[in-house]
Design a protein around this motif. Structure first.
Motif: not given
Length: 182
Positions: A103-132
């Motif tokens: 739940t964002l404290d500021h919903t006016d677009g002024s914040s930066v949202v950081l999304e960290f993802h970790g996986h123990s076993n990546l695919s043969s090509t590593g990480w796919d592109s960032a989601p849309a």
């Protein structure tokens, strides 16, 4: 980085539910402030922490149980209380690793949202592109090994759970989301 910059750090423990823990403050290693630091009920452990730089030579230090780390330096932020909504989670997945909705404290677009993802076993090509709707900022790891990735949300007027693909079958994941208020 400069004095006054906000440093947000994510530490990932790919093979156990134990969340990484911060080092003792000494020398250039600050007293990191945990944002989220709870062991995962399943999957992998992840920790997020922050510190407002008081010098230009801040070091992460050695974090217990961290296989991968990403540090983010942000300049224009609300120095008094820069961290807004945040959450973390872990689990097991034969595919994508989801970062939790916050739940964002500021919903006016002024914040930066950081999304960290970790996986123990990546695919043969590593990480796919960032989601849309997200931009890739940093990635670690290689094919068939563990890794940690950072995406930022392109529009910070709302947030929801988002998945990052690149994981293989029988993998453990962890995800964390942090709003940095401007």
């Amino acid at each position: 980085h400069l004095v006054g910059d906000l440093i947000v750090l994510a530490g990932f423990n790919p093979y156990a539910t134990t969340a990484p823990s911060k080092p003792s403050a000494a020398g250039t290693v600050p007293n990191w402030n945990y944002i989220d630091n709870a062991n995962s009920a399943g999957g992998s452990g992840i920790t997020t922490a922050s510190f407002i730089a008081t010098a230009t030579n801040t070091a992460s230090g050695t974090w217990s149980n961290a296989g991968h780390m990403i540090a983010v330096v942000l300049r224009a932020h609300s120095a008094s209380t820069p961290i807004g909504g945040h959450a973390s989670q872990g689990g097991s997945s034969s595919g994508p690793s989801p970062a939790p909705a916050i739940t964002l404290d500021h919903t006016d677009g002024s914040s930066v949202v950081l999304e960290f993802h970790g996986h123990s076993n990546l695919s043969s090509t590593g990480w796919d592109s960032a989601p849309a709707g997200y931009t890739r900022r940093a990635a670690s790891g290689s094919a068939f090994g563990p890794g940690l990735v950072l995406n930022t949300k392109d529009s910070s007027t709302s947030d929801g759970s988002v998945s990052q693909t690149g994981g293989q079958n029988f993998s453990n994941y962890a995800g964390a989301a942090v709003e940095v208020r401007n």
